[in-house]
Design a protein around this motif. Structure first.
Motif, short mmCIF file in Angstrom:
data_model
loop_
_atom_site.label_atom_id
_atom_site.label_comp_id
_atom_site.label_asym_id
_atom_site.label_seq_id
_atom_site.Cartn_x
_atom_site.Cartn_y
_atom_site.Cartn_z
N LEU A 369 33.02 36.60 -25.86
CA LEU A 369 33.78 37.58 -25.08
C LEU A 369 34.06 38.83 -25.92
O LEU A 369 33.90 39.97 -25.44
CB LEU A 369 35.10 36.95 -24.62
N LEU A 370 34.44 38.65 -27.17
CA LEU A 370 34.73 39.78 -28.05
C LEU A 370 33.47 40.57 -28.37
O LEU A 370 33.50 41.80 -28.43
CB LEU A 370 35.40 39.29 -29.34
N LEU A 373 32.72 42.68 -25.38
CA LEU A 373 33.62 43.84 -25.35
C LEU A 373 33.14 44.92 -26.32
O LEU A 373 33.07 46.11 -25.99
CB LEU A 373 35.03 43.39 -25.71
N CYS A 434 26.37 36.36 -27.44
CA CYS A 434 27.40 36.16 -26.40
C CYS A 434 26.85 35.77 -25.04
O CYS A 434 27.61 35.36 -24.17
CB CYS A 434 28.26 37.42 -26.28
N GLY A 438 29.18 36.69 -21.54
CA GLY A 438 29.94 37.43 -22.56
C GLY A 438 29.79 38.93 -22.38
O GLY A 438 30.76 39.69 -22.46
N GLY A 442 33.11 40.65 -21.01
CA GLY A 442 33.57 41.53 -22.09
C GLY A 442 33.45 43.00 -21.70
O GLY A 442 34.35 43.81 -21.97
#
Length: 769
Positions: A369-370, A373, A434, A438, A442
């Protein structure tokens, strides 16, 4: 398409990427088409509907030969008389307000002119607050102002007919045609300061044009605009507006007559079109170049809003701002601006719930997820940087700061390709860490966080992020929390639909921003492209054994980028239809004993054919401007120089007060007084008194600029702080060139035209006060 197994849910199939790109290409086409105004309606349009054809007839009647209309000119007076005649023909009683008006635009610049505002009104069923329709009938000296703002004046005459025939309405309607807007909003200043009807006006609809074509945007409102946005959305058949425009415009230094009205407590809306901005304040703002479709769109929009506002209670409108946006010109979505922060938080919570569900199903990790992002942020940053680098490269190679001015398409393709390429490369690298979920969750987390920040600091802009963010959040939640969670088709459809929602808003906005600022402010264009590139990122998360489509796509995009950049370097910067703005001057320095020909460009260097007529080394010949310009020796004119006639000189409360009159024996079009700003405490002109500060000074000088023949004999009081300066400058100017300038005019290529104040003959004299 069949379902994928649980372990394959972090990827998408190549077909999804291809479908998304085809949808995006179609969306770009739709966005381009929706930038176009509607077809104009002819003179045979039913009499109860607005017709651009009838406006064109009126426009040609009032402007006649299409001469420049600057304050104090005979052409301006004649046009004013023709406007009055049309109002009277329609049965209106007309008041012409004549007033000497001065306005301080900054601490070191004041403009003055004698204005002649044309004012009439249509009584309402009630005598309460009035609606006002306004436009200005002056132009800059370099242009006849057919679009800016003649078409709006003619449009108001058409509306005056329609409203009279369809009325009476509940509220009175005032029609104000202002003078000297181009010189510092002087007509509007005169109206609000001195005309009794100004106290009756509750809301104003102002019209402008910064070009000769394109859709008409409602780009500015007063504060507390919720009720205005509601009226606009309810009335206008082809909307083109958003609260983002409102936020941008109130941060800009630009002003129009509406600026004056808002400052004086009136509510209002501003309408204008910006296509072919290269025609703005040039001779190309002409009958031939005016797009009647733009006239139709602006006129029918203003007329529809006028009908709406003319029949509602204007005595106590609701308070509070709105957030609104038109969706490709089809419909206006709106809500109170106070909802922005709660909606952004709700979107974040929906995305967070989706992320938790996906983590529990092992389709997503916190680290993924990070990374998603971060990848979305890098897509945004890369698109902005790519745009800046491309503009810099093309400018560097061509040696021109505006290489995209006449032919923006190659650079547009390069910039859009760069956004897709950089987004695809970033997504490819991030997908390994990800996966598709993700990148998707994100990326939309970034949108929701940006929407929250905008909701706090720029509430009107937040809706442009919130609309697609909510679409994505709802679609992702539906997939994650239903039986569709294992369906490749559902997951990929959600990714594509969310990206389409983003593109529908931001492709449209990127094209609008390009029309407004071109690539001189490329981040305004590439911001939206980078945001959309981040939404496409999950579709680049292909299985390891199915990456051929991605390689071909990125390779084709890179080739397109290189080819478009090469073409952008090769095409000329200017053309006869999108010319460079270049003025020619005859400058006569009487005390210096020298006269010069000079040329100045608003866009880079003076073009070579004209530059060859001047000396090789540019010189800062104008005392009030430190910018060097090409110069050549010239013959002084036989006209008498302007001068300052001192009437009195005395000490008052520790200040030296010099009372004097400005004179232009040759009857110039304008007179300029330049005083060292540090020596001057204040100035009084006619009935006005202004403090002086260095803000906006001209190379250390305070400037008083008076327009029109009435400036000959204008009295000023100069309040010096202590001793008067050794000298002050007095100059006068006519908006033409003396004999001998024909060769320079012929040397100015067809790809260059005069602009704004245009070609001038300036005579300057130094005075000892």
């Amino acid at each position: 398409m069949s379902d994928l197994s649980h372990q394959d849910q972090t990827t998408v199939r190549p077909a999804a990427l291809m479908i998304a790109l085809v949808c995006m290409a179609l969306l770009v086409v739709v966005a381009v088409l929706r930038q176009q105004p509607p077809a104009p309606r002819g003179v045979d349009t039913p009499a109860d509907q607005f017709s651009a054809g009838r406006v064109q007839v009126l426009l040609k009647e009032i402007l006649a030969g299409g001469s420049p209309l600057f304050s104090g000119s005979e052409q301006m007076a004649a046009v004013g008389q023709r406007i009055v005649a049309v109002f009277e023909r329609l049965g209106y009683e007309v008041d012409v307000q004549e007033k000497m008006v001065c306005h301080q635009n900054s601490g070191a610049f004041t403009a003055c002119a004698e204005v002649q505002n044309i004012i009439t009104r249509l009584p309402g069923r009630e005598s309460g607050p009035a609606l006002m329709l306004t436009a200005h009938y002056d132009s800059m000296p370099a242009t006849a102002g057919v679009a800016d703002d003649g078409m709006a004046v003619a449009g108001i005459l058409e509306m005056a007919r329609l409203l009279k025939e369809q009325g009476p309405y509940r509220n009175p309607i005032v029609f104000l045609i202002t003078d000297s807007e181009e010189l510092g909003l002087l007509g509007a200043e005169g109206f609000v300061s001195d005309h009794p009807w100004a106290q009756d006006v509750a809301v104003v609809l102002n019209q402008e044009a910064r070009g000769t074509s394109g859709k008409s945007f409602m780009f500015e409102t007063s504060d507390g605009n919720g009720w205005l946005a509601e009226a606009y959305a309810a009335a206008v058949p082809r909307p083109a507006s958003s609260s983002l425009h409102y936020e941008i415009y109130r941060l800009m230094p630009n002003g129009s007559d509406l600026t004056v009205f808002l400052r004086n407590g009136m509510a209002g809306m501003n309408f204008g079109f910006i296509g072919q901005v290269s025609h703005y304040h040039t001779p190309l703002d002409s009958f031939e170049n005016l797009d009647l479709g733009s006239v139709q769109h602006q006129g029918e929009s203003v007329f529809a809003v006028a009908q709406e506002l003319a029949d509602i209670d204007l005595s106590s409108p609701p308070t509070g701002n709105a957030a609104w946006a038109d969706l490709l010109g089809f419909v206006v979505v709106r809500w109170p601006a106070s909802w922005n922060i709660p909606l952004a938080i709700l979107a974040l919570l929906l995305l967070l719930a989706t992320a938790v569900k996906l983590i529990r199903r092992q389709a997503l990790t916190i680290g993924g997820l990070l990374v998603g992002l971060l990848a979305a942020f890098l897509c945004l940053l890369a698109a902005i940087l790519a745009g800046l680098v491309l503009v810099w490269i093309v400018s560097l190679v061509t040696g021109d700061p505006y290489p995209y001015y006449a032919y923006p398409l190659p650079l547009r393709i390069a910039v859009w390709a760069a956004a897709l390429l950089s987004g695809g490369l970033i997504a490819t690298a991030a997908a390994r860490r990800c996966g598709a979920w993700g990148l998707a969750v994100g990326g939309w987390f970034l949108w929701a966080l940006l929407a929250l920040l905008l909701g706090i600091f720029l509430p009107g802009a937040a809706i442009m992020l919130l609309l697609p963010t909510f679409l994505a959040a709802v679609l992702f939640a539906v997939v994650a929390f239903s039986r569709l969670s294992s369906s490749a088709l559902a997951r990929e459809a959600a990714f594509i639909a969310a990206a389409i929602g983003a593109g529908a808003i931001w492709f449209y906005l990127s094209l609008i921003f390009e029309s407004a600022v071109n690539f001189a402010m490329s981040p305004a264009i590439t911001l939206g492209l980078g945001l959309v590139a981040g939404t496409l990122a999950p579709l680049f998360a292909l299985p390891q054994d199915q990456t051929r489509a991605r390689r071909w796509l990125l390779g084709a995009t890179a080739a397109t980028l290189l080819l478009a950049t090469g073409i952008a370097i090769l095409v000329p910067s200017f053309s006869s239809s999108a010319p460079q703005q270049v003025n020619i001057y005859h400058f006569d320095d009487r005390d210096g004993g020298a006269a010069y020909w000079a040329a100045g460009s608003y866009q880079g260097a003076v073009p070579e054919p004209l530059r060859g007529q001047f000396d090789s080394d540019p010189v800062a010949v104008f005392p009030w401007d430190k910018e060097p310009v090409p110069v050549a020796s010239a013959q002084a004119t036989a006209d008498a120089a302007p001068y300052l006639q001192v009437i009195s000189d005395e000490l008052v409360s520790g200040e030296r007060v010099v009372r004097a009159q400005l004179h232009s024996p040759r009857g110039a079009d304008s007179i300029i007084l330049q005083v060292p700003v540090e020596a001057l405490a204040s100035i009084a002109i006619a009935d006005y008194a202004f403090p002086v500060t260095p803000e906006g000074d001209s190379n250390g000088y305070y400037t008083l600029l008076c327009f029109g023949r009435v400036c000959d004999g204008l009295e000023v009081q100069l309040h010096f702080k202590e001793a008067a300066p050794d000298e002050i400058l007095v100059a006068d100017s006519t908006y033409d060139l003396p004999p001998g300038g024909e060769g320079l005019i012929q040397a100015r290529p067809l790809s260059a035209v005069p602009a704004h104040l245009g070609d001038q003959t300036i005579i300057m004299k130094r005075e000892a006060p």
